[in-house]
Design an enzyme around this catalytic site. Sequence first.
Site, PDB file in Angstrom:
ATOM      1  N   GLY A   1      33.084  43.226  42.130  1.00  0.00           N
ATOM      2  CA  GLY A   1      33.318  41.928  42.650  1.00  0.00           C
ATOM      3  C   GLY A   1      33.665  40.849  41.598  1.00  0.00           C
ATOM      4  O   GLY A   1      34.160  41.066  40.364  1.00  0.00           O
ATOM      5  N   ASN A   2      33.416  39.564  41.869  1.00  0.00           N
ATOM      6  CA  ASN A   2      33.697  38.629  40.821  1.00  0.00           C
ATOM      7  C   ASN A   2      32.642  37.294  41.173  1.00  0.00           C
ATOM      8  O   ASN A   2      31.812  37.294  42.087  1.00  0.00           O
ATOM      9  CB  ASN A   2      35.153  38.068  40.800  1.00  0.00           C
ATOM     10  CG  ASN A   2      35.554  37.463  42.127  1.00  0.00           C
ATOM     11  OD1 ASN A   2      34.972  36.611  42.540  1.00  0.00           O
ATOM     12  ND2 ASN A   2      36.389  38.162  42.773  1.00  0.00           N
TER      13      ASN A   2
END
Length: 401
Positions: free
Chosen positions: A209-210
């Site tokens: 993810g980020n």
Amino acid sequence: MSRLRHKRILLGVTAGIAAYKVPHLVRLFVKAGAEVRVVMTPDAAQFVTPQTLSVLSKNPVLSTFFSQERQWNNHVELGEWADVMVVAPLTANTLAKMSGGMCDNLLLATWLSARCKTLVAPAMDLEMYQHPTVKANLEKIKDWGVVVLPAGVGELASGLNGEGRMAEPEAIFASVEQYFADNQPFFGTRVLVNAGPTFEAIDPVRFIGNRSTGKMGIAIANAFSAAGAEVTLVLGPTHLRPVSEVNIIPVETAEEMNLKMLSAYPAANIVVCSAAVADYRPVTIEAHKIKKKAQDIAIQLTPNADILKTLGQLKTTQYLVGFALETEQLLENAQHKLTSKNADLIIANEAGEKGTGFGFDTNQVYFVAPGNKITKFELKDKNEVAKDLLQYILEIRARKK
Ligand code: CTP
């Protein structure tokens, strides 16, 4: 479609005989699709029952700081909830308290907490309405931006004839409608926004993810909704939610986001791609949790679709806005994205700069448009950046007309 659809109207009722007309006003609002919550001064219940207003508004009616169950009625939450506050009827007493900043009941505390516009419909007897203190108080609240709907002329409860009758419910309704008309330049416009990160599963418990929180895109969705647009927000995994009326489509992966954006795209007039879409996803998602081993492991990644680019290729009449998050050569990269993705505008910001990018409440952006048109903005709250975008699009629209 009514301009009042899904609008949140906070109706303050004070103790005047004209309160008997308030049920009709509530019905007009509700029939137009508005959400109505009523706050009364304690004495107003002598003129209209809270039960009637509760049934018609489909919401509990509040008048005290604490409910019978000793639960606190949160005036700040109520005040922030409202898109507009209407006080009808407004008595000389409540008017005086408003102009003096008094706060001895829930209605006044709510008014003081409200951030939205207030419209008031004074109702009082002849001499009272003419009294210099009443006139001065009305002028005072007008100066603060409160809209005063002048009292009408006719027979008054005292039997006297003259000025002092509360504006009729239809007239109050029309003024509220007009208020929204003046403040909804995007009424009738369909806006599609994506926001937040995407999560790409590695195994049943892990993902790539980020750090995006979706704050910027949610601010944009809120701003368009407040300006009257019909907003759809395709939202990646984040705990943040819009405060305004927005149709949220929650998604997790880039593929899901792509599909939802593609299906909503043909109907949209303005599209803003603010999501931090993962550029890659694991080729395979392990069926079971990957067990710890002593040696290195590798996860093979495959590219995700570029949503903005795909939308750019399919563009017909949509105004397409993308973002560029860069750590170097901000403007060059933004200009490249503008053409390679066939966008109409790129909002560029630098990652790692103080106060800009993921998680911050503020952002410092450049608007990069075709023809080398670059506009620099100061570091500001993301809600203000969103307003700059709306203003920018309004100016383009005005020039086209
Ligand atoms: N974007 C998208 N789909 C992707 C990647 C990006 O729709 N798979 C969109 C983003 O929502 C943003 C714009 O493209 O509006 C630019 O995103 P950014 O991450 O800055 O750039 P990338 O296109 O991913 O290119 P690079 O990572 O090489 O900078």
